[in-house]
Motif scaffolding. Sequence first.
Motif, PDB file in Angstrom:
ATOM      1  N   GLY A  15       0.824  -1.217   0.000  1.00 46.71           N
ATOM      2  CA  GLY A  15       0.000   0.000   0.000  1.00 46.71           C
ATOM      3  C   GLY A  15       0.849   1.255   0.000  1.00 46.71           C
ATOM      4  O   GLY A  15       0.569   2.210  -0.728  1.00 46.71           O
ATOM      5  N   LYS A  16       1.901   1.267   0.800  1.00 43.78           N
ATOM      6  CA  LYS A  16       2.811   2.416   0.841  1.00 43.78           C
ATOM      7  C   LYS A  16       3.497   2.600  -0.517  1.00 43.78           C
ATOM      8  O   LYS A  16       3.619   3.717  -1.021  1.00 43.78           O
ATOM      9  N   LEU A  18       2.306   1.700  -3.386  1.00 43.83           N
ATOM     10  CA  LEU A  18       1.310   2.188  -4.346  1.00 43.83           C
ATOM     11  C   LEU A  18       1.096   3.696  -4.220  1.00 43.83           C
ATOM     12  O   LEU A  18       0.824   4.367  -5.212  1.00 43.83           O
ATOM     13  N   ILE A  19       1.236   4.230  -3.007  1.00 41.90           N
ATOM     14  CA  ILE A  19       1.136   5.682  -2.838  1.00 41.90           C
ATOM     15  C   ILE A  19       2.275   6.369  -3.583  1.00 41.90           C
ATOM     16  O   ILE A  19       2.060   7.351  -4.303  1.00 41.90           O
ATOM     17  N   SER A  51      -3.440   3.236  -8.798  1.00 47.04           N
ATOM     18  CA  SER A  51      -2.567   3.080  -7.626  1.00 47.04           C
ATOM     19  C   SER A  51      -3.274   3.535  -6.354  1.00 47.04           C
ATOM     20  O   SER A  51      -3.155   2.894  -5.302  1.00 47.04           O
ATOM     21  N   THR A  55      -4.258   1.222  -3.124  1.00 48.50           N
ATOM     22  CA  THR A  55      -3.914   1.574  -1.746  1.00 48.50           C
ATOM     23  C   THR A  55      -5.132   1.449  -0.844  1.00 48.50           C
ATOM     24  O   THR A  55      -5.058   0.905   0.260  1.00 48.50           O
ATOM     25  N   CYS A  58      -5.865  -2.177  -0.241  1.00 51.59           N
ATOM     26  CA  CYS A  58      -4.919  -2.744   0.745  1.00 51.59           C
ATOM     27  C   CYS A  58      -5.331  -2.380   2.165  1.00 51.59           C
ATOM     28  O   CYS A  58      -5.363  -3.238   3.053  1.00 51.59           O
ATOM     29  N   LEU A  99      -7.130   9.565   2.146  1.00 54.62           N
ATOM     30  CA  LEU A  99      -7.131   8.536   1.114  1.00 54.62           C
ATOM     31  C   LEU A  99      -8.506   8.441   0.450  1.00 54.62           C
ATOM     32  O   LEU A  99      -8.598   8.330  -0.778  1.00 54.62           O
TER      33      LEU A  99
END
Length: 141
Positions: A15-16, A18-19, A51, A55, A58, A99
């Motif tokens: 997830g990180k 993808l950020i 992306s 995130t 996730c 988010l």
Amino acid sequence: MPDAPAWGMALGPIGKGLIFAAIIFFLISVIGWATNRDKVGKIGFWLGSLSLFGTFACLGALFLGNQFQYEYVFSHSELVLATKYKIAAIWSGQQGSFLLWAVCSAIFGLLAAPRTGVYRRWFTIPYAVFLGGLGAILAYE
């Protein structure tokens, strides 16, 4: 205390990552549109948006899987919460609400950009900068 499952330990870094990927893709989109490479701009915008969606997925999986090894999940969820409240807990904190804002904005951008006609470039450049900025805020936190 049992060890956390491997999938739970992997989703946080994914997830990180993808950020950071979203930030890079939105930057590619800006560069593509600014240099008259429309296809690069479109693909960058799509990949950046995907992306962000990844995130969010996730983080949702971490909440639904009770992965309390992550501070955000630990702080905003409980083992006995009903599924609908675990889903709502995704955006109950500052990072999650940013988010959610980024994901909803990306959906709007993907729906609106094709309808802007000849002004698509001038819509997408500031919009990609905006979404990249939200990604940067999320990466910083």
